[in-house]
Design an enzyme around this catalytic site. Structure first.
Site, PDB file in Angstrom:
ATOM      1  N   HIS A   1      -0.461   8.068   0.785  1.00  0.00           N
ATOM      2  CA  HIS A   1      -0.709   6.565   1.318  1.00  0.00           C
ATOM      3  C   HIS A   1       0.340   5.696   1.739  1.00  0.00           C
ATOM      4  CE1 HIS A   1       0.821   4.377  -2.075  1.00  0.00           C
ATOM      5  NE2 HIS A   1       0.326   5.609  -2.899  1.00  0.00           N
TER       6      HIS A   1
ATOM      7  N   GLU B   1      -5.394   9.062  -8.112  1.00  0.00           N
ATOM      8  CA  GLU B   1      -4.279   8.864  -8.884  1.00  0.00           C
ATOM      9  C   GLU B   1      -4.466   9.197 -10.123  1.00  0.00           C
ATOM     10  OE1 GLU B   1      -1.514  10.283  -9.152  1.00  0.00           O
ATOM     11  OE2 GLU B   1       0.001   9.008  -8.183  1.00  0.00           O
TER      12      GLU B   1
END
Length: 177
Positions: free
Chosen positions: A9, A84
């Site tokens: 990201h 995550e």
């Protein structure tokens, strides 16, 4: 021979502040949004083709993936397994904190309420097995912790190499089966 692409990201404020984001839902900075758009442009410029973008449900990865999808026209879909790792009590603390570095070396450690490295590897390896067994080419948009596990799926790594491995914000990494 099949392949997949991994993209971390774009930048978040906690990346700038050297804090552990983990499962905490942190937004992209303005630069992070710009990085995501440029990544989409880079994918086009490099002639990278994919059937679908799979992304983590956390907003920093989702927004990155949606920017890439908008630029490239590649459809994007949320994939819960790309979320995550939850670093429990270490979320929002310094990434290079001494106590966290020691805890990270224990792969069975769940970080006082988080998720162990072993459980993380199980869900990511299961996802990669599914991707490998499909006829599709994917771009996975996720996080640095996920990047380590993905890399370990393709390459043998020592514990030290695993802990030190990282992907820069919006870096594109190709893996071949």
């Amino acid at each position: 021979m099949g392949h997949l692409y991994f993209v971390r990201h774009g930048q978040t404020i906690w990346n700038v502040e050297n804090k552990i984001c983990g499962a905490t839902d942190i937004a992209l900075t303005e630069l992070g949004h710009e990085q995501a758009v440029k990544t989409g442009e880079a994918i086009l410029a490099k002639g990278i083709t994919a059937d679908e973008i799979l992304y983590s449900p956390l907003m920093r990865a989702k927004d990155t993936a949606l920017h890439i999808s908008e630029v490239t026209g590649i459809p994007a879909r949320e994939e819960m397994r790309l979320k995550e790792q939850n670093f429990g009590k270490y979320e929002s603390t310094a990434r290079d904190g001494a106590e966290f570095q020691l805890a990270k070396a224990e792969f069975i450690n769940s970080y006082s309420g988080g998720e162990s490295m072993l459980r993380l590897a199980q869900r990511i390896y299961n996802l990669l097995d599914d991707v490998k067994n499909s006829d599709e080419t994917y771009i996975l948009v996720a996080h640095n912790g996920i990047a380590r596990v993905v890399n370990s799926y393709f390459f043998d790594m020592s514990n030290e190499e695993y802990a030190a491995f990282g992907v820069k914000n919006c870096e594109i990494v190709e893996y071949k089966w």
